[in-house]
Each structure stands twice: as structure tokens, then as C-alpha cells.
Design a protein around this motif. Structure first.
Motif, PDB file in Angstrom:
ATOM      1  N   GLY A  87       0.683  -1.238  -0.150  1.00  0.00           N
ATOM      2  CA  GLY A  87      -0.151  -0.083   0.071  1.00  0.00           C
ATOM      3  C   GLY A  87       0.895   1.278  -0.108  1.00  0.00           C
ATOM      4  N   VAL A  88       0.379   2.441  -0.451  1.00  0.00           N
ATOM      5  CA  VAL A  88       0.952   3.718  -0.514  1.00  0.00           C
ATOM      6  C   VAL A  88       0.149   4.910  -0.363  1.00  0.00           C
ATOM      7  CG1 VAL A  88       0.848   3.734  -3.064  1.00  0.00           C
ATOM      8  CG2 VAL A  88       2.622   4.825  -1.736  1.00  0.00           C
ATOM      9  N   ALA A  89       0.794   5.557   0.415  1.00  0.00           N
ATOM     10  CA  ALA A  89       0.183   7.043   0.758  1.00  0.00           C
ATOM     11  C   ALA A  89       0.761   8.029   0.296  1.00  0.00           C
ATOM     12  CB  ALA A  89      -0.494   7.231   2.293  1.00  0.00           C
ATOM     13  N   SER A  90       0.103   9.264  -0.396  1.00  0.00           N
ATOM     14  CA  SER A  90       1.093  10.387  -0.754  1.00  0.00           C
ATOM     15  C   SER A  90       0.259  11.513  -0.367  1.00  0.00           C
ATOM     16  CB  SER A  90       1.192  10.297  -2.323  1.00  0.00           C
ATOM     17  OG  SER A  90      -0.098  10.164  -3.186  1.00  0.00           O
ATOM     18  N   LEU A  91       1.214  12.681   0.047  1.00  0.00           N
ATOM     19  CA  LEU A  91       0.451  13.912   0.431  1.00  0.00           C
ATOM     20  C   LEU A  91       1.530  14.835  -0.200  1.00  0.00           C
ATOM     21  CD1 LEU A  91      -1.091  14.813   3.711  1.00  0.00           C
ATOM     22  CD2 LEU A  91       0.813  16.379   2.847  1.00  0.00           C
ATOM     23  N   VAL A  92       1.034  16.116  -0.622  1.00  0.00           N
ATOM     24  CA  VAL A  92       1.871  17.222  -1.177  1.00  0.00           C
ATOM     25  C   VAL A  92       1.108  18.346  -0.606  1.00  0.00           C
ATOM     26  CG1 VAL A  92       2.492  18.486  -2.770  1.00  0.00           C
ATOM     27  CG2 VAL A  92       2.428  15.984  -3.321  1.00  0.00           C
ATOM     28  N   ALA A  93       1.841  19.089   0.083  1.00  0.00           N
ATOM     29  CA  ALA A  93       1.395  20.369   0.541  1.00  0.00           C
ATOM     30  C   ALA A  93       2.422  21.376  -0.066  1.00  0.00           C
ATOM     31  CB  ALA A  93       1.621  20.608   2.189  1.00  0.00           C
ATOM     32  N   ARG A  94       1.641  22.592  -0.087  1.00  0.00           N
ATOM     33  CA  ARG A  94       2.289  23.870  -0.714  1.00  0.00           C
ATOM     34  C   ARG A  94       1.756  24.979  -0.016  1.00  0.00           C
ATOM     35  NH1 ARG A  94       3.994  25.181  -6.923  1.00  0.00           N
ATOM     36  NH2 ARG A  94       4.805  27.030  -6.496  1.00  0.00           N
ATOM     37  N   ASP A  95       2.762  25.907   0.595  1.00  0.00           N
ATOM     38  CA  ASP A  95       2.414  26.934   1.207  1.00  0.00           C
ATOM     39  C   ASP A  95       1.329  26.754   2.426  1.00  0.00           C
ATOM     40  OD1 ASP A  95       3.936  28.702  -0.450  1.00  0.00           O
ATOM     41  OD2 ASP A  95       2.217  28.723  -1.898  1.00  0.00           O
ATOM     42  N   GLY A  96       1.837  25.742   3.036  1.00  0.00           N
ATOM     43  CA  GLY A  96       0.787  25.057   4.015  1.00  0.00           C
ATOM     44  C   GLY A  96      -0.282  24.625   4.046  1.00  0.00           C
ATOM     45  N   LEU A 134      -5.188   0.243   3.480  1.00  0.00           N
ATOM     46  CA  LEU A 134      -4.731   1.448   3.868  1.00  0.00           C
ATOM     47  C   LEU A 134      -5.411   2.863   3.514  1.00  0.00           C
ATOM     48  CD1 LEU A 134      -1.754   2.633   4.506  1.00  0.00           C
ATOM     49  CD2 LEU A 134      -1.484   3.093   2.152  1.00  0.00           C
ATOM     50  N   THR A 135      -5.567   3.452   4.586  1.00  0.00           N
ATOM     51  CA  THR A 135      -6.683   4.760   4.467  1.00  0.00           C
ATOM     52  C   THR A 135      -5.543   6.065   4.982  1.00  0.00           C
ATOM     53  OG1 THR A 135      -7.208   4.579   6.911  1.00  0.00           O
ATOM     54  CG2 THR A 135      -8.693   3.477   5.111  1.00  0.00           C
ATOM     55  N   ARG A 136      -6.567   7.110   4.603  1.00  0.00           N
ATOM     56  CA  ARG A 136      -5.740   8.345   4.566  1.00  0.00           C
ATOM     57  C   ARG A 136      -5.393   8.711   6.159  1.00  0.00           C
ATOM     58  NH1 ARG A 136      -8.596  12.770   1.182  1.00  0.00           N
ATOM     59  NH2 ARG A 136      -8.174  13.791   3.112  1.00  0.00           N
ATOM     60  N   PHE A 193      -3.857  14.363  -1.616  1.00  0.00           N
ATOM     61  CA  PHE A 193      -3.728  13.509  -0.418  1.00  0.00           C
ATOM     62  C   PHE A 193      -4.404  12.081  -0.957  1.00  0.00           C
ATOM     63  CE2 PHE A 193      -4.743  12.995   4.279  1.00  0.00           C
ATOM     64  CZ  PHE A 193      -3.878  11.805   4.245  1.00  0.00           C
ATOM     65  N   ALA A 194      -3.700  11.124  -1.262  1.00  0.00           N
ATOM     66  CA  ALA A 194      -4.355   9.863  -1.456  1.00  0.00           C
ATOM     67  C   ALA A 194      -3.863   8.641  -0.896  1.00  0.00           C
ATOM     68  CB  ALA A 194      -4.098   9.793  -3.140  1.00  0.00           C
ATOM     69  N   ALA A 195      -4.568   7.670  -0.691  1.00  0.00           N
ATOM     70  CA  ALA A 195      -4.017   6.187  -0.331  1.00  0.00           C
ATOM     71  C   ALA A 195      -4.623   5.149  -1.088  1.00  0.00           C
ATOM     72  CB  ALA A 195      -4.384   6.199   1.196  1.00  0.00           C
ATOM     73  N   THR A 196      -3.845   4.119  -1.219  1.00  0.00           N
ATOM     74  CA  THR A 196      -4.537   3.016  -1.960  1.00  0.00           C
ATOM     75  C   THR A 196      -3.623   1.661  -1.327  1.00  0.00           C
ATOM     76  OG1 THR A 196      -4.959   2.032  -4.171  1.00  0.00           O
ATOM     77  CG2 THR A 196      -2.705   3.107  -3.805  1.00  0.00           C
ATOM     78  N   GLY A 197      -4.317   0.484  -1.651  1.00  0.00           N
ATOM     79  CA  GLY A 197      -3.737  -0.681  -1.222  1.00  0.00           C
ATOM     80  C   GLY A 197      -3.934  -1.092   0.199  1.00  0.00           C
ATOM     81  N   LEU A 198      -3.225  -1.795   0.798  1.00  0.00           N
ATOM     82  CA  LEU A 198      -3.452  -2.438   2.290  1.00  0.00           C
ATOM     83  C   LEU A 198      -2.099  -1.998   3.157  1.00  0.00           C
ATOM     84  CD1 LEU A 198      -3.858  -6.203   1.104  1.00  0.00           C
ATOM     85  CD2 LEU A 198      -5.878  -4.545   1.700  1.00  0.00           C
ATOM     86  N   ARG A 199      -2.742  -1.908   4.245  1.00  0.00           N
ATOM     87  CA  ARG A 199      -1.855  -1.707   5.424  1.00  0.00           C
ATOM     88  C   ARG A 199      -1.324  -2.578   6.133  1.00  0.00           C
ATOM     89  NH1 ARG A 199      -6.330   0.785   9.383  1.00  0.00           N
ATOM     90  NH2 ARG A 199      -7.126  -0.951  10.261  1.00  0.00           N
ATOM     91  N   ASP A 200      -1.838  -4.211   5.880  1.00  0.00           N
ATOM     92  CA  ASP A 200      -1.735  -5.337   6.484  1.00  0.00           C
ATOM     93  C   ASP A 200      -2.256  -6.392   5.620  1.00  0.00           C
ATOM     94  OD1 ASP A 200      -1.930  -7.595   7.990  1.00  0.00           O
ATOM     95  OD2 ASP A 200      -1.838  -6.477   9.997  1.00  0.00           O
ATOM     96  N   ARG A 201      -1.309  -6.984   4.953  1.00  0.00           N
ATOM     97  CA  ARG A 201      -1.646  -7.921   3.932  1.00  0.00           C
ATOM     98  C   ARG A 201      -2.228  -9.078   4.691  1.00  0.00           C
ATOM     99  NH1 ARG A 201       3.630  -8.035  -0.243  1.00  0.00           N
ATOM    100  NH2 ARG A 201       2.965  -6.253  -1.617  1.00  0.00           N
ATOM    101  N   GLU A 202      -1.854  -9.518   5.541  1.00  0.00           N
ATOM    102  CA  GLU A 202      -2.172 -10.856   6.633  1.00  0.00           C
ATOM    103  C   GLU A 202      -3.660 -10.807   6.694  1.00  0.00           C
ATOM    104  OE1 GLU A 202       0.822  -9.442   7.257  1.00  0.00           O
ATOM    105  OE2 GLU A 202       1.813 -10.822   5.980  1.00  0.00           O
ATOM    106  N   GLN A 203      -3.939  -9.547   7.163  1.00  0.00           N
ATOM    107  CA  GLN A 203      -5.305  -9.420   7.875  1.00  0.00           C
ATOM    108  C   GLN A 203      -6.288  -8.641   6.810  1.00  0.00           C
ATOM    109  OE1 GLN A 203      -5.763  -8.000  11.787  1.00  0.00           O
ATOM    110  NE2 GLN A 203      -3.648  -8.640  12.429  1.00  0.00           N
TER     111      GLN A 203
END
Length: 85
Positions: free
Chosen positions: A43-52, A71-73, A57-67
Motif C-alpha cells: 500500500g502507499v499514501a501520498s501527500l503534497v502540501a504547498r504554502d501550508g 490503507l486509509t488516509r 492526499f491519496a491512499a491505496t492498497g493494504l496496510r496489513d496484507r495478512e489481515q
């Protein structure tokens, strides 16, 4: 959800106002999702901020494959060291 859709729309406006292309963030999200689908990343999460302001902001996939937990934001990550390569 409607709230998530509205937030994404607001981020797209902020991105444009900051001189960043929201379409490029969509391409980034699709590319990262392909890596998850290919099994290179759980899984992967990406966040980009500019000038605060968060402009992407996105998230995809799994935070735990076994369970099979998604993956959430709001997933909490443990980061041990960001100073070593």
C-alpha cells in the motif's frame, strides 16, 4: 463519500491556485496504484502540501496484507529514521 469528493475538489482548486496541475497528481495516484496492483507495494499514501495547504492526499492498497486491512488516509505510520538513506 460526498465529503471526500468535496475535499478532493477543494484540493484541486488549491493546487491550481498554487500553480500545480491536479492532473499530474491523478497520474501520480494511478502510477502508485499500478505498483500496488503489481504486488511491488502492499500500500502507499501520498501527500503534497504547498504554502501550508494540502493540495494532494491519496491512499491505496493494504496496510496489513495478512489481515487484508486497507490503507486509509488516517492510517498511522511508524517511521524510525528519516535521516539515513
Amino acid at each position: 463519500t460526498e465529503a471526500a469528493t468535496n475535499a478532493a475538489g477543494e484540493r484541486a482548486v488549491l493546487a491550481r491556485e498554487s500553480g500545480i496541475s491536479p492532473e499530474r497528481f491523478e497520474r501520480l495516484t494511478r502510477t502508485l496504484a499500478r505498483h500496488v496492483e503489481a504486488g511491488r507495494l502492499a500500500g502507499v499514501a501520498s501527500l503534497v502540501a504547498r504554502d501550508g495547504q494540502v493540495v494532494h492526499f491519496a491512499a491505496t492498497g493494504l496496510r496489513d496484507r495478512e489481515q487484508n486491512l486497507p490503507l486509509t488516509r488516517d492510517t498511522i505510520f511508524r517511521i524510525y529514521s528519516m535521516t539515513k538513506p
